[in-house]
Design a protein around this motif. Sequence first.
Motif, PDB file in Angstrom:
ATOM      1  N   PRO A  88       0.682  -1.238  -0.072  1.00  0.00           N
ATOM      2  CA  PRO A  88       0.069  -0.163  -0.055  1.00  0.00           C
ATOM      3  C   PRO A  88       0.878   1.100  -0.052  1.00  0.00           C
ATOM      4  CG  PRO A  88      -0.767  -1.504   1.625  1.00  0.00           C
ATOM      5  CD  PRO A  88       0.471  -2.109   1.107  1.00  0.00           C
ATOM      6  N   LEU A  89       2.000   1.274   0.734  1.00  0.00           N
ATOM      7  CA  LEU A  89       2.943   2.286   0.564  1.00  0.00           C
ATOM      8  C   LEU A  89       3.316   2.540  -0.836  1.00  0.00           C
ATOM      9  CD1 LEU A  89       4.336   4.604   2.155  1.00  0.00           C
ATOM     10  CD2 LEU A  89       6.315   2.962   2.510  1.00  0.00           C
ATOM     11  N   ARG A  90       3.785   1.741  -1.381  1.00  0.00           N
ATOM     12  CA  ARG A  90       4.202   1.663  -2.809  1.00  0.00           C
ATOM     13  C   ARG A  90       3.179   2.281  -3.680  1.00  0.00           C
ATOM     14  NH1 ARG A  90       5.141  -2.149  -7.474  1.00  0.00           N
ATOM     15  NH2 ARG A  90       7.151  -1.363  -8.386  1.00  0.00           N
ATOM     16  N   LEU A  91       1.793   1.998  -3.459  1.00  0.00           N
ATOM     17  CA  LEU A  91       0.670   2.316  -4.125  1.00  0.00           C
ATOM     18  C   LEU A  91       0.458   3.923  -3.886  1.00  0.00           C
ATOM     19  CD1 LEU A  91      -1.523   1.298  -5.906  1.00  0.00           C
ATOM     20  CD2 LEU A  91      -2.880   0.936  -3.894  1.00  0.00           C
ATOM     21  N   ILE A  92       0.734   4.464  -2.492  1.00  0.00           N
ATOM     22  CA  ILE A  92       0.597   5.801  -2.239  1.00  0.00           C
ATOM     23  C   ILE A  92       1.652   6.607  -3.122  1.00  0.00           C
ATOM     24  CG2 ILE A  92       1.987   6.109  -0.390  1.00  0.00           C
ATOM     25  CD1 ILE A  92      -0.729   7.470   1.072  1.00  0.00           C
ATOM     26  N   TYR A  93       2.697   5.985  -3.197  1.00  0.00           N
ATOM     27  CA  TYR A  93       3.999   6.703  -3.777  1.00  0.00           C
ATOM     28  C   TYR A  93       3.352   6.827  -5.296  1.00  0.00           C
ATOM     29  CZ  TYR A  93       7.344   6.428  -0.079  1.00  0.00           C
ATOM     30  OH  TYR A  93       8.043   6.622   1.157  1.00  0.00           O
ATOM     31  N   GLN A  94       3.018   5.709  -5.903  1.00  0.00           N
ATOM     32  CA  GLN A  94       2.540   5.619  -7.435  1.00  0.00           C
ATOM     33  C   GLN A  94       1.234   6.698  -7.792  1.00  0.00           C
ATOM     34  OE1 GLN A  94       2.074   1.460  -7.471  1.00  0.00           O
ATOM     35  NE2 GLN A  94       4.110   1.153  -8.120  1.00  0.00           N
ATOM     36  N   MET A  95       0.302   6.641  -6.782  1.00  0.00           N
ATOM     37  CA  MET A  95      -0.863   7.509  -7.040  1.00  0.00           C
ATOM     38  C   MET A  95      -0.571   8.916  -7.005  1.00  0.00           C
ATOM     39  SD  MET A  95      -3.357   7.311  -3.844  1.00  0.00           S
ATOM     40  CE  MET A  95      -3.074   8.171  -2.343  1.00  0.00           C
ATOM     41  N   GLN A  96       0.317   9.466  -6.693  1.00  0.00           N
ATOM     42  CA  GLN A  96       0.502  10.708  -6.521  1.00  0.00           C
ATOM     43  C   GLN A  96       0.837  11.372  -7.834  1.00  0.00           C
ATOM     44  OE1 GLN A  96       3.736  11.523  -3.594  1.00  0.00           O
ATOM     45  NE2 GLN A  96       2.422  10.773  -1.865  1.00  0.00           N
ATOM     46  N   ASN A  97       1.129  10.445  -8.849  1.00  0.00           N
ATOM     47  CA  ASN A  97       1.505  11.022 -10.124  1.00  0.00           C
ATOM     48  C   ASN A  97       0.307  10.652 -11.028  1.00  0.00           C
ATOM     49  OD1 ASN A  97       4.004  12.022  -9.553  1.00  0.00           O
ATOM     50  ND2 ASN A  97       4.856   9.759  -9.506  1.00  0.00           N
ATOM     51  N   GLY A  98      -0.738  10.131 -10.386  1.00  0.00           N
ATOM     52  CA  GLY A  98      -2.136   9.916 -11.326  1.00  0.00           C
ATOM     53  C   GLY A  98      -1.740   8.435 -11.633  1.00  0.00           C
ATOM     54  N   PHE A  99      -2.769   7.697 -12.253  1.00  0.00           N
ATOM     55  CA  PHE A  99      -2.778   6.444 -12.499  1.00  0.00           C
ATOM     56  C   PHE A  99      -1.834   5.987 -13.485  1.00  0.00           C
ATOM     57  CE2 PHE A  99      -4.195   2.316 -14.503  1.00  0.00           C
ATOM     58  CZ  PHE A  99      -4.630   1.702 -13.345  1.00  0.00           C
ATOM     59  N   SER A 100      -1.091   4.782 -13.115  1.00  0.00           N
ATOM     60  CA  SER A 100      -0.140   4.248 -13.916  1.00  0.00           C
ATOM     61  C   SER A 100      -0.054   2.627 -14.116  1.00  0.00           C
ATOM     62  CB  SER A 100       1.383   4.444 -13.598  1.00  0.00           C
ATOM     63  OG  SER A 100       1.521   3.784 -12.173  1.00  0.00           O
ATOM     64  N   ASN A 101       0.485   1.979 -15.159  1.00  0.00           N
ATOM     65  CA  ASN A 101       0.608   0.627 -15.037  1.00  0.00           C
ATOM     66  C   ASN A 101       1.155  -0.022 -13.859  1.00  0.00           C
ATOM     67  OD1 ASN A 101      -0.858   0.487 -17.325  1.00  0.00           O
ATOM     68  ND2 ASN A 101       1.031   0.450 -18.631  1.00  0.00           N
ATOM     69  N   ASP A 102       2.131   0.521 -13.343  1.00  0.00           N
ATOM     70  CA  ASP A 102       2.838   0.142 -12.044  1.00  0.00           C
ATOM     71  C   ASP A 102       1.824  -0.048 -10.801  1.00  0.00           C
ATOM     72  OD1 ASP A 102       5.265  -0.147 -13.087  1.00  0.00           O
ATOM     73  OD2 ASP A 102       5.951   1.859 -12.552  1.00  0.00           O
ATOM     74  N   MET A 103       0.952   0.830 -10.911  1.00  0.00           N
ATOM     75  CA  MET A 103      -0.323   0.807  -9.913  1.00  0.00           C
ATOM     76  C   MET A 103      -1.073  -0.554  -9.996  1.00  0.00           C
ATOM     77  SD  MET A 103      -1.970   4.568  -9.510  1.00  0.00           S
ATOM     78  CE  MET A 103      -2.858   4.032  -8.291  1.00  0.00           C
ATOM     79  N   LEU A 104      -1.261  -0.924 -11.087  1.00  0.00           N
ATOM     80  CA  LEU A 104      -1.987  -2.297 -11.503  1.00  0.00           C
ATOM     81  C   LEU A 104      -1.047  -3.714 -10.932  1.00  0.00           C
ATOM     82  CD1 LEU A 104      -3.105  -1.888 -15.080  1.00  0.00           C
ATOM     83  CD2 LEU A 104      -4.449  -1.904 -13.057  1.00  0.00           C
ATOM     84  N   ILE A 105       0.209  -3.482 -10.916  1.00  0.00           N
ATOM     85  CA  ILE A 105       0.944  -4.637 -10.249  1.00  0.00           C
ATOM     86  C   ILE A 105       1.010  -4.520  -8.828  1.00  0.00           C
ATOM     87  CG2 ILE A 105       3.383  -5.145  -9.753  1.00  0.00           C
ATOM     88  CD1 ILE A 105       4.147  -4.164 -12.769  1.00  0.00           C
ATOM     89  N   SER A 106       0.917  -3.272  -8.302  1.00  0.00           N
ATOM     90  CA  SER A 106       0.774  -3.319  -6.671  1.00  0.00           C
ATOM     91  C   SER A 106      -0.633  -3.655  -6.299  1.00  0.00           C
ATOM     92  CB  SER A 106       0.949  -1.807  -6.439  1.00  0.00           C
ATOM     93  OG  SER A 106       2.270  -1.012  -6.633  1.00  0.00           O
ATOM     94  N   MET A 107      -1.690  -3.313  -6.895  1.00  0.00           N
ATOM     95  CA  MET A 107      -2.902  -3.708  -6.796  1.00  0.00           C
ATOM     96  C   MET A 107      -3.073  -5.307  -6.795  1.00  0.00           C
ATOM     97  SD  MET A 107      -5.618  -0.826  -7.916  1.00  0.00           S
ATOM     98  CE  MET A 107      -4.783  -0.332  -9.525  1.00  0.00           C
ATOM     99  N   GLY A 108      -2.554  -5.890  -8.141  1.00  0.00           N
ATOM    100  CA  GLY A 108      -2.371  -7.389  -8.056  1.00  0.00           C
ATOM    101  C   GLY A 108      -1.847  -8.119  -6.986  1.00  0.00           C
ATOM    102  N   VAL A 109      -0.684  -7.304  -6.552  1.00  0.00           N
ATOM    103  CA  VAL A 109       0.125  -8.052  -5.430  1.00  0.00           C
ATOM    104  C   VAL A 109      -0.759  -7.954  -4.314  1.00  0.00           C
ATOM    105  CG1 VAL A 109       2.244  -7.967  -4.030  1.00  0.00           C
ATOM    106  CG2 VAL A 109       2.390  -7.867  -6.282  1.00  0.00           C
TER     107      VAL A 109
END
Length: 189
Positions: free
Chosen positions: A144-165
């Motif tokens: 979730p911390l990784r997700l919060i770092y990623q969401m600050q720049n808007g949606f990205s494909n990396d977020m899909l990996i974090s959500m999948g994990v």
Amino acid sequence: GGMMIFFGFFTGCSVAATILDEEKQNTLQRMFTAPFARQRVIIGKVLSTFFVLVIQFTLLLIISWVLFGLQWGPVWVQALFVLFTAIIGATFGLFLLSFLKDAKSAGMIYSGINTATGMVAISSTFTYREDVLPFSLFIPHAWPLRLIYQMQNGFSNDMLISMGVILLWSAVFVGIAIFNYNRRYLKEA
């Protein structure tokens, strides 16, 4: 953000700990004699914990924006963060509590485990990094911390990996919790 996630996992455990209180008061055993599968009781605990966490994370995001002007990214991305973080917090709490049998010592045990794992997971926030430290990705709190770092720049494909994990961790947690609770209460059925 790191502390929000850190305390979200604590909330997940403390709400899930009600299952030990119900066991002590013999209300859990009565629920298990109801004419539906035991898994429904467990899923009900996950859902109640999930809703508490959704409210907690939503309020924290709103308050941090209003009081401190923190920009977390687009609202719909924040909603994804709230949902996925609540899922892993709720399932982790249920998973951890499925190993504990004594309501008196449960708080001390889950607090110690959450503190140790949470501090490793959020250690990157103390070094001002833009992502979690690689070794912490073995801990569910880090995703979730990784997700919060990623969401600050808007949606990205990396977020899909974090959500999948996060979903994978959560499925494992629920599966183990159901197995543990079934094994523990099988003799009482």
